[in-house]
Design a protein around this motif. Structure first.
Motif, PDB file in Angstrom:
ATOM      1  N   ILE A  94       0.842  -1.319   0.100  1.00  0.00           N
ATOM      2  CA  ILE A  94      -0.023   0.040   0.050  1.00  0.00           C
ATOM      3  C   ILE A  94       0.969   1.186  -0.101  1.00  0.00           C
ATOM      4  N   ILE A  95       0.584   2.247  -0.915  1.00  0.00           N
ATOM      5  CA  ILE A  95       1.094   3.450  -0.763  1.00  0.00           C
ATOM      6  C   ILE A  95       0.284   4.739  -0.701  1.00  0.00           C
ATOM      7  N   PRO A  96       0.560   5.655   0.266  1.00  0.00           N
ATOM      8  CA  PRO A  96      -0.295   6.812   0.628  1.00  0.00           C
ATOM      9  C   PRO A  96       0.079   7.817  -0.679  1.00  0.00           C
ATOM     10  N   VAL A  97      -1.042   8.414  -0.977  1.00  0.00           N
ATOM     11  CA  VAL A  97      -0.942   9.368  -2.054  1.00  0.00           C
ATOM     12  C   VAL A  97      -1.220  10.699  -1.579  1.00  0.00           C
ATOM     13  N   LEU A  98      -0.404  11.625  -1.898  1.00  0.00           N
ATOM     14  CA  LEU A  98      -0.654  13.062  -1.774  1.00  0.00           C
ATOM     15  C   LEU A  98      -0.863  14.040  -2.913  1.00  0.00           C
ATOM     16  N   ASP A  99      -1.521  15.208  -2.441  1.00  0.00           N
ATOM     17  CA  ASP A  99      -1.650  15.824  -3.594  1.00  0.00           C
ATOM     18  C   ASP A  99      -0.464  16.991  -3.638  1.00  0.00           C
ATOM     19  N   GLU A 100      -0.530  18.194  -4.635  1.00  0.00           N
ATOM     20  CA  GLU A 100       0.405  18.990  -4.636  1.00  0.00           C
ATOM     21  C   GLU A 100       0.559  19.971  -3.444  1.00  0.00           C
ATOM     22  N   GLN A 101      -0.153  19.848  -2.795  1.00  0.00           N
ATOM     23  CA  GLN A 101      -0.287  20.611  -1.219  1.00  0.00           C
ATOM     24  C   GLN A 101       0.003  19.869  -0.190  1.00  0.00           C
ATOM     25  N   LYS A 102       0.711  18.462  -0.424  1.00  0.00           N
ATOM     26  CA  LYS A 102       0.978  17.548   0.403  1.00  0.00           C
ATOM     27  C   LYS A 102      -0.171  17.113   1.212  1.00  0.00           C
ATOM     28  N   ASN A 103      -1.490  17.141   0.840  1.00  0.00           N
ATOM     29  CA  ASN A 103      -2.470  16.732   1.461  1.00  0.00           C
ATOM     30  C   ASN A 103      -2.748  15.218   1.113  1.00  0.00           C
ATOM     31  N   TYR A 104      -3.165  14.539   2.194  1.00  0.00           N
ATOM     32  CA  TYR A 104      -3.506  12.967   1.945  1.00  0.00           C
ATOM     33  C   TYR A 104      -4.741  12.733   1.081  1.00  0.00           C
ATOM     34  N   VAL A 105      -4.662  12.108  -0.130  1.00  0.00           N
ATOM     35  CA  VAL A 105      -5.833  12.249  -0.938  1.00  0.00           C
ATOM     36  C   VAL A 105      -6.568  10.556  -1.081  1.00  0.00           C
ATOM     37  N   GLY A 106      -5.730   9.618  -0.572  1.00  0.00           N
ATOM     38  CA  GLY A 106      -5.957   8.186  -0.502  1.00  0.00           C
ATOM     39  C   GLY A 106      -4.696   7.342  -0.544  1.00  0.00           C
ATOM     40  N   TYR A 107      -4.836   6.238  -1.056  1.00  0.00           N
ATOM     41  CA  TYR A 107      -3.687   5.197  -1.276  1.00  0.00           C
ATOM     42  C   TYR A 107      -3.763   4.363  -2.439  1.00  0.00           C
ATOM     43  N   TYR A 108      -2.818   3.666  -3.000  1.00  0.00           N
ATOM     44  CA  TYR A 108      -2.820   2.742  -3.837  1.00  0.00           C
ATOM     45  C   TYR A 108      -2.581   1.207  -3.279  1.00  0.00           C
ATOM     46  N   ASP A 109      -3.353   0.598  -3.987  1.00  0.00           N
ATOM     47  CA  ASP A 109      -3.117  -1.006  -3.665  1.00  0.00           C
ATOM     48  C   ASP A 109      -2.247  -1.731  -4.606  1.00  0.00           C
ATOM     49  N   LEU A 110      -1.196  -2.610  -3.953  1.00  0.00           N
ATOM     50  CA  LEU A 110      -0.169  -3.061  -5.002  1.00  0.00           C
ATOM     51  C   LEU A 110      -1.045  -4.005  -6.107  1.00  0.00           C
ATOM     52  N   ARG A 111      -2.177  -4.658  -5.822  1.00  0.00           N
ATOM     53  CA  ARG A 111      -2.719  -5.493  -6.765  1.00  0.00           C
ATOM     54  C   ARG A 111      -3.329  -4.690  -7.855  1.00  0.00           C
ATOM     55  N   ASP A 112      -3.904  -3.624  -7.629  1.00  0.00           N
ATOM     56  CA  ASP A 112      -4.430  -2.604  -8.483  1.00  0.00           C
ATOM     57  C   ASP A 112      -3.181  -2.046  -9.602  1.00  0.00           C
ATOM     58  N   VAL A 113      -2.191  -1.796  -9.084  1.00  0.00           N
ATOM     59  CA  VAL A 113      -1.196  -1.308  -9.894  1.00  0.00           C
ATOM     60  C   VAL A 113      -0.656  -2.450 -10.710  1.00  0.00           C
ATOM     61  N   LEU A 114      -0.287  -3.625 -10.057  1.00  0.00           N
ATOM     62  CA  LEU A 114       0.026  -4.662 -10.935  1.00  0.00           C
ATOM     63  C   LEU A 114      -0.833  -5.018 -12.098  1.00  0.00           C
ATOM     64  N   ASP A 115      -2.141  -4.992 -11.780  1.00  0.00           N
ATOM     65  CA  ASP A 115      -3.318  -5.192 -12.739  1.00  0.00           C
ATOM     66  C   ASP A 115      -3.059  -4.199 -14.123  1.00  0.00           C
ATOM     67  N   VAL A 116      -2.864  -2.890 -13.784  1.00  0.00           N
ATOM     68  CA  VAL A 116      -2.790  -2.118 -14.687  1.00  0.00           C
ATOM     69  C   VAL A 116      -1.473  -2.152 -15.480  1.00  0.00           C
ATOM     70  N   PHE A 117      -0.457  -2.722 -14.848  1.00  0.00           N
ATOM     71  CA  PHE A 117       0.981  -2.768 -15.635  1.00  0.00           C
ATOM     72  C   PHE A 117       0.913  -4.247 -16.479  1.00  0.00           C
ATOM     73  N   SER A 118      -0.035  -4.964 -16.030  1.00  0.00           N
ATOM     74  CA  SER A 118       0.048  -6.269 -16.666  1.00  0.00           C
ATOM     75  C   SER A 118      -0.836  -6.401 -17.921  1.00  0.00           C
ATOM     76  N   THR A 119      -1.640  -5.378 -17.741  1.00  0.00           N
ATOM     77  CA  THR A 119      -3.017  -5.193 -19.065  1.00  0.00           C
ATOM     78  C   THR A 119      -2.184  -3.931 -20.062  1.00  0.00           C
ATOM     79  N   SER A 120      -1.007  -3.329 -19.851  1.00  0.00           N
ATOM     80  CA  SER A 120      -0.496  -2.489 -20.592  1.00  0.00           C
ATOM     81  C   SER A 120      -0.107  -3.104 -22.041  1.00  0.00           C
TER      82      SER A 120
END
Length: 219
Positions: A94-120
């Motif tokens: 899991i990776i926290p995600v920040l916007d340009e003002q360094k505010n917390y906006v959510g997180y990435y899940d490894l499984r989702d990112v791997l799915d995106v990469f594997s279908t590229s």
């Protein structure tokens, strides 16, 4: 597909005033290695499950254990490859995600990112995989691309897949009607072919010469 579409907000982040008990409950309910902690919507860091589980004082607040926090995050402009590196470097899913003002906006899940990469297109387009090797100071990505394209091939992508001593191995994804011509050109430029390929003319020739020499010696 825009990777930002995969930013998740399903699980609320922990806060400094959250208790150890609530953090343990979160990790029990979700298969996470880490989870972010925020204060006034700013990321403080991420607690690892392994660290949380060894704390016995469950009524204590997280703010008493900030020395255990890990500091890693991604911004909204991060690419898939950058995210994969953050996942690997921090041994996290899991990776926290920040916007340009360094505010917390959510997180990435490894499984989702791997799915995106594997279908590229890089992964799913029908292609050949060729691995070449050369001294690190002598190889050139531009030369590699020129060799592929000069032999009527199409280079889909390339990356350094191994680095050992003074040599690097470069893995290529390419489309070609005659990969033998590409391999022969790489050899003329003093690149070693690491991967094995059916009907490699060069290796077939070496094999035939070896068999002929063996027969000659046995006469």
């Amino acid at each position: 597909m825009n990777i930002n579409d995969y930013i998740l907000t399903e699980i609320n982040p922990l806060r400094l005033k959250s208790t150890i008990q609530s953090a343990k409950k979160l990790f029990k309910n979700f298969p996470l290695t880490h989870f972010p902690v925020i204060d006034e919507n700013k990321l403080v860091g991420s607690f690892a499950e392994d660290d949380i589980q060894i704390i016995e004082h469950e009524k204590g607040e997280l703010m008493s254990y900030t020395h255990l926090l890990s500091s890693f995050f991604a911004d909204e402009k991060a690419t898939v490859l950058e995210l994969l590196k953050i996942f690997a470097d921090n041994d996290t899913n899991i990776i926290p995600v920040l916007d340009e003002q360094k505010n917390y906006v959510g997180y990435y899940d490894l499984r989702d990112v791997l799915d995106v990469f594997s279908t590229s297109p890089f992964m799913i387009e029908e292609s050949e995989t060729l691995i070449v090797k050369k001294l690190e100071n002598d190889f050139s990505m531009s030369t590699i691309a020129q060799i592929v394209e000069a032999n009527n091939g199409k280079l889909l992508g390339a990356y350094i897949s191994e680095k050992k001593e003074d040599f690097v191995e470069i893995t290529l994804k390419l489309v070609s009607n005659d990969i033998n011509e590409i391999m022969q050109t790489f050899r003329r430029y003093n690149y070693e072919i690491v991967s094995t390929h059916e009907n490699d003319i060069y290796l077939e020739d070496l094999k035939n010469r070896s068999e002929y020499l063996q027969k000659y010696l046995e006469m």
